[in-house]
Scaffold this motif. Structure first.
Motif, PDB file in Angstrom:
ATOM      1  N   LEU B 159       0.819  -1.206   0.000  1.00 16.95           N
ATOM      2  CA  LEU B 159       0.000   0.000   0.000  1.00 16.95           C
ATOM      3  C   LEU B 159       0.857   1.263   0.000  1.00 16.95           C
ATOM      4  O   LEU B 159       0.568   2.227  -0.705  1.00 16.95           O
ATOM      5  CB  LEU B 159      -0.922   0.017   1.221  1.00 16.95           C
ATOM      6  N   MET B 160       1.932   1.234   0.804  1.00 17.63           N
ATOM      7  CA  MET B 160       2.780   2.421   0.873  1.00 17.63           C
ATOM      8  C   MET B 160       3.448   2.704  -0.466  1.00 17.63           C
ATOM      9  O   MET B 160       3.601   3.856  -0.851  1.00 17.63           O
ATOM     10  CB  MET B 160       3.818   2.258   1.962  1.00 17.63           C
ATOM     11  N   THR B 161       3.832   1.638  -1.180  1.00 11.98           N
ATOM     12  CA  THR B 161       4.409   1.833  -2.506  1.00 11.98           C
ATOM     13  C   THR B 161       3.372   2.424  -3.454  1.00 11.98           C
ATOM     14  O   THR B 161       3.661   3.344  -4.212  1.00 11.98           O
ATOM     15  CB  THR B 161       4.872   0.483  -3.082  1.00 11.98           C
ATOM     16  N   TRP B 162       2.162   1.899  -3.403  1.00 11.89           N
ATOM     17  CA  TRP B 162       1.118   2.341  -4.323  1.00 11.89           C
ATOM     18  C   TRP B 162       0.647   3.753  -4.048  1.00 11.89           C
ATOM     19  O   TRP B 162       0.315   4.492  -4.960  1.00 11.89           O
ATOM     20  CB  TRP B 162      -0.089   1.387  -4.223  1.00 11.89           C
ATOM     21  N   LEU B 163       0.595   4.098  -2.758  1.00 14.15           N
ATOM     22  CA  LEU B 163      -0.004   5.381  -2.400  1.00 14.15           C
ATOM     23  C   LEU B 163       1.033   6.498  -2.252  1.00 14.15           C
ATOM     24  O   LEU B 163       0.689   7.620  -1.917  1.00 14.15           O
ATOM     25  CB  LEU B 163      -0.793   5.239  -1.088  1.00 14.15           C
ATOM     26  N   ALA B 164       2.307   6.174  -2.506  1.00 17.10           N
ATOM     27  CA  ALA B 164       3.343   7.205  -2.393  1.00 17.10           C
ATOM     28  C   ALA B 164       3.143   8.271  -3.469  1.00 17.10           C
ATOM     29  O   ALA B 164       2.395   8.064  -4.432  1.00 17.10           O
ATOM     30  CB  ALA B 164       4.712   6.559  -2.533  1.00 17.10           C
ATOM     31  N   ASP B 165       3.817   9.417  -3.299  1.00 16.14           N
ATOM     32  CA  ASP B 165       3.597  10.486  -4.292  1.00 16.14           C
ATOM     33  C   ASP B 165       4.106  10.092  -5.688  1.00 16.14           C
ATOM     34  O   ASP B 165       3.630  10.618  -6.684  1.00 16.14           O
ATOM     35  CB  ASP B 165       4.209  11.822  -3.827  1.00 16.14           C
ATOM     36  N   VAL B 166       5.063   9.148  -5.759  1.00 15.16           N
ATOM     37  CA  VAL B 166       5.481   8.658  -7.071  1.00 15.16           C
ATOM     38  C   VAL B 166       4.811   7.324  -7.388  1.00 15.16           C
ATOM     39  O   VAL B 166       5.187   6.632  -8.329  1.00 15.16           O
ATOM     40  CB  VAL B 166       7.020   8.493  -7.152  1.00 15.16           C
ATOM     41  N   GLY B 167       3.822   6.940  -6.579  1.00 16.97           N
ATOM     42  CA  GLY B 167       3.200   5.628  -6.711  1.00 16.97           C
ATOM     43  C   GLY B 167       2.244   5.523  -7.887  1.00 16.97           C
ATOM     44  O   GLY B 167       1.922   6.501  -8.552  1.00 16.97           O
ATOM     45  N   ILE B 168       1.771   4.312  -8.089  1.00 14.27           N
ATOM     46  CA  ILE B 168       0.974   3.987  -9.267  1.00 14.27           C
ATOM     47  C   ILE B 168      -0.385   4.697  -9.248  1.00 14.27           C
ATOM     48  O   ILE B 168      -0.890   5.134 -10.290  1.00 14.27           O
ATOM     49  CB  ILE B 168       0.820   2.449  -9.358  1.00 14.27           C
ATOM     50  N   ILE B 169      -0.968   4.864  -8.070  1.00 10.03           N
ATOM     51  CA  ILE B 169      -2.284   5.520  -7.992  1.00 10.03           C
ATOM     52  C   ILE B 169      -2.177   6.962  -8.490  1.00 10.03           C
ATOM     53  O   ILE B 169      -2.988   7.408  -9.315  1.00 10.03           O
ATOM     54  CB  ILE B 169      -2.796   5.521  -6.533  1.00 10.03           C
ATOM     55  N   ASN B 170      -1.161   7.667  -8.005  1.00 13.28           N
ATOM     56  CA  ASN B 170      -0.970   9.038  -8.466  1.00 13.28           C
ATOM     57  C   ASN B 170      -0.712   9.097  -9.962  1.00 13.28           C
ATOM     58  O   ASN B 170      -1.214   9.982 -10.654  1.00 13.28           O
ATOM     59  CB  ASN B 170       0.186   9.687  -7.707  1.00 13.28           C
ATOM     60  N   LYS B 171       0.071   8.145 -10.472  1.00  8.67           N
ATOM     61  CA  LYS B 171       0.368   8.148 -11.915  1.00  8.67           C
ATOM     62  C   LYS B 171      -0.905   7.996 -12.733  1.00  8.67           C
ATOM     63  O   LYS B 171      -1.107   8.702 -13.722  1.00  8.67           O
ATOM     64  CB  LYS B 171       1.343   7.015 -12.243  1.00  8.67           C
ATOM     65  N   ILE B 172      -1.763   7.081 -12.301  1.00  9.20           N
ATOM     66  CA  ILE B 172      -3.007   6.858 -13.039  1.00  9.20           C
ATOM     67  C   ILE B 172      -3.883   8.105 -12.974  1.00  9.20           C
ATOM     68  O   ILE B 172      -4.355   8.604 -14.007  1.00  9.20           O
ATOM     69  CB  ILE B 172      -3.769   5.640 -12.471  1.00  9.20           C
ATOM     70  N   LEU B 173      -4.058   8.621 -11.766  1.00 10.84           N
ATOM     71  CA  LEU B 173      -4.947   9.778 -11.610  1.00 10.84           C
ATOM     72  C   LEU B 173      -4.399  11.011 -12.343  1.00 10.84           C
ATOM     73  O   LEU B 173      -5.158  11.782 -12.925  1.00 10.84           O
ATOM     74  CB  LEU B 173      -5.169  10.083 -10.123  1.00 10.84           C
ATOM     75  N   LEU B 174      -3.063  11.161 -12.334  1.00 13.63           N
ATOM     76  CA  LEU B 174      -2.463  12.299 -13.044  1.00 13.63           C
ATOM     77  C   LEU B 174      -2.688  12.175 -14.540  1.00 13.63           C
ATOM     78  O   LEU B 174      -3.046  13.134 -15.217  1.00 13.63           O
ATOM     79  CB  LEU B 174      -0.964  12.383 -12.750  1.00 13.63           C
ATOM     80  N   SER B 175      -2.489  10.954 -15.066  1.00 15.37           N
ATOM     81  CA  SER B 175      -2.618  10.792 -16.511  1.00 15.37           C
ATOM     82  C   SER B 175      -4.072  10.917 -16.950  1.00 15.37           C
ATOM     83  O   SER B 175      -4.356  11.246 -18.094  1.00 15.37           O
ATOM     84  CB  SER B 175      -2.047   9.441 -16.938  1.00 15.37           C
ATOM     85  N   LEU B 176      -5.018  10.662 -16.033  1.00 16.04           N
ATOM     86  CA  LEU B 176      -6.432  10.835 -16.383  1.00 16.04           C
ATOM     87  C   LEU B 176      -6.913  12.252 -16.083  1.00 16.04           C
ATOM     88  O   LEU B 176      -8.091  12.552 -16.211  1.00 16.04           O
ATOM     89  CB  LEU B 176      -7.299   9.842 -15.586  1.00 16.04           C
ATOM     90  N   ASN B 177      -5.978  13.089 -15.630  1.00 13.68           N
ATOM     91  CA  ASN B 177      -6.293  14.475 -15.266  1.00 13.68           C
ATOM     92  C   ASN B 177      -7.324  14.603 -14.148  1.00 13.68           C
ATOM     93  O   ASN B 177      -8.060  15.586 -14.081  1.00 13.68           O
ATOM     94  CB  ASN B 177      -6.776  15.265 -16.495  1.00 13.68           C
ATOM     95  N   VAL B 178      -7.413  13.601 -13.299  1.00  9.44           N
ATOM     96  CA  VAL B 178      -8.320  13.707 -12.158  1.00  9.44           C
ATOM     97  C   VAL B 178      -7.712  14.654 -11.124  1.00  9.44           C
ATOM     98  O   VAL B 178      -8.413  15.452 -10.501  1.00  9.44           O
ATOM     99  CB  VAL B 178      -8.579  12.328 -11.533  1.00  9.44           C
ATOM    100  N   ILE B 179      -6.399  14.573 -10.967  1.00  5.06           N
ATOM    101  CA  ILE B 179      -5.709  15.479 -10.049  1.00  5.06           C
ATOM    102  C   ILE B 179      -4.598  16.186 -10.833  1.00  5.06           C
ATOM    103  O   ILE B 179      -4.160  15.678 -11.866  1.00  5.06           O
ATOM    104  CB  ILE B 179      -5.096  14.714  -8.842  1.00  5.06           C
TER     105      ILE B 179
END
Lengths: 293, 332
Positions: B159-179
C-alpha cells in the motif's frame, strides 16, 4: 446442462463472468506488481513504469536478501517459531480437546465453561504484557510458543471431530491394554489428519504472519521474526537499516526499495505455495468452527 | 478383569479393577465409586488439567489484571499492592481531548467496516455461485482468498508503494487528469479511513465468502428446480431462495462481526499509521499501546481498554437482540 439459455440469462452470465474477472485482477495485481519489481534491476526500477513484466531482469535483489545476515537471521527465527509453534499448538490443543471430548469426564462441563468464558472475555494488552513480563518471557524465544500453544476456538474444532470417531476404535485399543495416552497418540491422532491439517494451517499462517509479538515482547534483534523486521523497515521507514546490512559487492544496482520488494516476496512465497494444497481442508475446518461451534 | 457384569455403568469409562465395594453405606459407596471413576480416568484428567492450568495462567490471570484500571499500578509493586483510585482514570480520559478523537476514529472505522465490509462478501458469494463452470469458479475462489494469507506488514508495504507520491495511484490519476499534482495519501488524515476500509475488504473479501458459499451449497437443488418451473429468473432465485437459505448463517456471522468489530483494526492500523495521519488513525487499541506500553501508563491505558470491552459487549448484546427479533436466530 442442455438447457437453452434465454437472452437475459446470457447477458447476466456475461456480466457476471466479466465482473468476476475484474475482482480477480484487482486481487492479484498488487501482488504481481511486487513480484515483477522484485525481479527487476533496482536502479532501473527507480525510474518507475514497471507494471506488467520486469524491464531489466535481475536476481541481484534476491542475492542481496540471501546475503544479508540480518534478514536471514530473522527468516530463521520465523521458520523456527512456525515449525515449533505449530507442532506444540496442535499436539497440546488436540490433547486437551481429546480429554474434554470424552463422555463422563469428571468436571468436563466446568472445564468447557471455563474455556467458553475465555472466548468472550480477556484481559487485553496491558495485563497480558505484565503477565509475560512476570513470567520472564520478555526477550525469550518461548514467548512465541507458550502463550500461543492453546486456543479454545481450535479446541472446539478438534472436539467436534473427535466426537465423531467411532467408539469401537478406542474400545479395541483398550482391550489390547492401551492407556489413554497411547490411545490418543496412536489411535486418535492418526485418524484425525484432516482436522490436524486445518488447525496446523491456521496456526502456521498465524505464526508466520505475526509481527506484533516480536514488536512488544522482543528487544533483541537476533530474536525478531522476519515480519517484525519488515514492520520496522516499512512502517518506521528505516530502510537504511536494510541497505546497511547488504554486503558491498552487489549494492551498486540494488536499492533499499528493491531489496524491500525481494524480502516481501521471499517472506510471502512459502504461504502462497502451501495454501492451494491445503484448501480442501480449511473449508471444512471453517464450517465446523463457525457453524457448529 | 474388565468391567464385571454387575459393575455400575459409571465405571465403564475406565479400567477399574477393584471389586465392587460393600453396599452398607450408600453415600460412602457413591463416594468411593466417584473416586474409582476419577482414578480410572486419571490420564484423561491430567490431559484436561494441563489445558485448564494453561487457561488459568494465560486467560484468567490477565482477567484479574484488569483491576489495575481502578488502581494506580506501578511496575515495581505487584497488582495487589497498588493503591485503589476508583474511577480516577476514567475521569481523566473523559476530560481529555483525546477522548473525542479516539472514540470517533474507533467507532467510525469499525462501523464503516461493518456496514460496507460485511455485506460485500455475501454479494460476492451470491454472484460467484452463479458461475456455471466449476473450474472457473474454483480458480476465482482460489485467487480471491489469496490475500487473506498475506500479512498486514506485507500488505502495508504494498500500500505504501502504491499510495506514495510517485506511486501507481498518483500516476493513473495524473494521466487521467483527475488530479493535477501528486497526493501523499497516507500523510493526509482525510484519506485514512478510506484506505483502511478498502484494503481490509481487499484482504478478506474472498475468505469471508467461503462460509457463505458453503452454506449456499447446502441448499436443496429442488428448490431451484421448482422456482425455474415457476418461471423465476436468476435474480429472483437469488433473492427468494439463496438469500433466505443462508439467513441463519448471515445472522450468526453478523453477531460475531459486531462483537469483534472494535478489535479488528489493530494489526492493520499499526502498520499504516504515522504521525501525519494520527488524527484519523488513533483508535483505542493504538492509544492503549502507546500510553500503556510505550509511555508506561499501565493503569490509565487499561482503563481505556476496559471501556472498549464494555462498548463491545453492549454492541454484541444489541446485535443479538436485533437478529433474534428479526429472524429468530441468536447466539445466546
Amino acid at each position: 446442462m442442455f438447457k437453452r439459455k434465454t437472452k437475459g440469462e446470457a447477458i447476466f452470465d456475461m456480466f457476471n463472468n466479466f465482473g468476476m474477472l475484474i475482482v480477480c485482477f484487482l486481487t492479484i495485481y498488487p501482488i504481481w506488481y511486487v513480484l515483477v519489481n522484485a525481479f527487476n534491476d533496482g536502479q532501473d526500477a527507480m525510474r518507475g513504469g514497471i507494471y506488467w513484466w520486469p524491464r531489466q531482469f535481475s536476481l541481484q535483489n534476491f542475492e542481496a536478501v540471501f546475503q544479508s545476515s540480518g534478514i536471514m537471521t530473522a527468516m530463521g527465527i520465523t521458520v523456527a517459531k512456525t515449525v515449533i509453534g505449530v507442532f506444540v499448538h496442535v499436539l497440546f490443543t488436540a490433547m486437551v480437546a481429546y480429554a474434554f471430548s470424552r463422555k463422563g469426564l469428571i468436571g468436563g462441563k466446568l472445564y468447557i465453561f471455563l474455556g467458553t468464558v475465555t472466548m468472550f472475555f480477556g484481559g487485553g494488552l496491558i495485563p497480558t504484557y505484565l503477565l509475560i513480563k512476570d513470567l520472564n518471557m520478555l526477550d525469550s524465544f518461548l514467548v512465541y510458543i507458550i502463550p500461543a500453544m492453546f486456543s479454545f476456538f481450535d479446541l472446539i474444532i478438534f472436539m467436534t471431530f473427535f466426537r465423531e470417531i467411532p467408539d469401537g476404535l478406542e474400545e479395541a485399543a483398550k482391550i489390547d491394554g492401551a492407556n489413554d495416552w497411547s490411545i490418543f497418540l496412536r489411535v486418535v491422532l492418526p485418524v484425525s489428519m484432516p482436522v490436524i491439517a486445518t488447525i496446523a494451517l491456521f496456526h502456521g499462517v498465524y505464526q508466520w504472519n505475526d509481527y506484533f509479538t516480536g514488536v512488544i515482547y522482543i528487544n533483541n534483534t537476533d530474536l525478531q521474526p522476519i515480519q517484525t523486521y519488515l514492520y520496522k523497515v516499512i512502517a518506521q521507514s528505516s530502510s537504511n537499516q536494510m541497505m546497511a546490512q547488504v554486503p558491498g559487492g552487489i549494492s551498486k544496482t540494488v536499492t533499499s526499495q528493491s531489496i524491500k520488494m525481494a524480502t516481501m516476496v521471499v517472506t510471502t512465497l512459502p504461504i502462497v505455495f502451501v495454501y492451494p494444497f491445503l484448501q480442501r481442508y480449511f473449508v471444512k475446518g471453517m464450517m465446523i468452527g463457525s457453524i457448529k461451534g | 478383569m474388565r468391567n464385571q457384569p454387575h459393575a455400575e455403568p459409571a465405571a465403564e469409562t475406565g479400567g477399574g479393577t477393584a471389586p465392587a465395594p460393600p453396599l452398607e453405606d450408600g453415600r460412602k459407596f457413591a463416594r468411593s465409586r466417584w473416586l474409582k471413576k476419577l482414578y480410572s480416568q486419571r490420564h484423561l484428567q491430567i490431559m484436561a488439567l494441563l489445558g485448564v492450568i494453561w487457561m488459568i495462567i494465560f486467560n484468567y490471570i490477565p482477567m484479574y489484571g484488569v483491576i489495575i484500571a481502578f488502581k494506580e499500578f506501578n511496575i515495581v509493586k505487584s497488582i495487589g499492592e497498588a493503591p485503589w483510585v476508583g474511577l480516577e482514570h476514567y475521569k481523566e480520559f473523559f476530560a481529555n481531548d483525546d477522548f473525542t478523537s479516539v472514540m470517533r476514529n474507533t467507532l467510525g472505522i469499525s462501523l464503516l467496516k461493518l456496514f460496507i465490509g460485511f455485506p460485500l462478501p455475501i454479494i460476492f458469494a451470491l454472484f460467484l455461485n452463479e458461475i456455471r463452470s466449476f473450474r472457473y469458479k474454483r480458480t476465482i475462489q482460489t485467487i480471491s482468498y489469496l490475500p487473506h494469507f498475506i500479512s498486514w506488514v506485507i500488505l502495508g508495504g504494498i500500500l505504501m508503494t502504491w499510495l506514495a507520491d510517485v506511486g501507481i495511484i498518483n500516476k493513473i490519476l495524473l494521466s487521467l487528469n483527475v488530479i493535477d499534482q501528486p497526493i501523499t495519501y497516507l500523510a493526509e488524515p482525510k484519506y485514512f479511513w478510506g484506505i483502511v476500509i478498502t484494503s481490509d475488504i481487499w484482504k478478506e473479501l474472498g475468505w469471508s465468502a467461503i462460509i457463505y458459499l458453503a452454506a449456499i451449497a447446502s441448499i436443496s437443488p429442488e428448490m431451484y428446480e421448482a422456482a425455474t418451473i415457476d418461471g423465476a429468473g436468476r435474480f429472483q432465485k437469488m433473492w427468494y431462495i439463496t438469500l433466505p437459505g443462508i439467513k441463519a448463517t448471515i445472522s450468526i456471522l453478523f453477531i460475531l462481526a459486531v462483537g469483534g468489530v472494535l478489535n479488528s483494526n489493530f494489526d492493520q492500523i499499526l502498520v499504516l499509521r504515522n504521525t501525519l495521519n494520527e488524527s484519523a488513525s488513533n483508535v483505542i487499541d493504538i492509544f492503549v499501546y502507546h500510553t500503556g506500553l510505550q509511555n508506561g501508563r499501565y493503569s490509565y491505558a487499561q482503563a481505556v481498554s476496559l471501556f472498549k470491552s464494555i462498548i463491545a459487549i453492549i454492541l454484541l448484546l444489541i446485535a443479538n437482540r436485533v437478529t433474534k427479533k428479526l429472524n429468530d436466530t441468536s447466539l445466546f
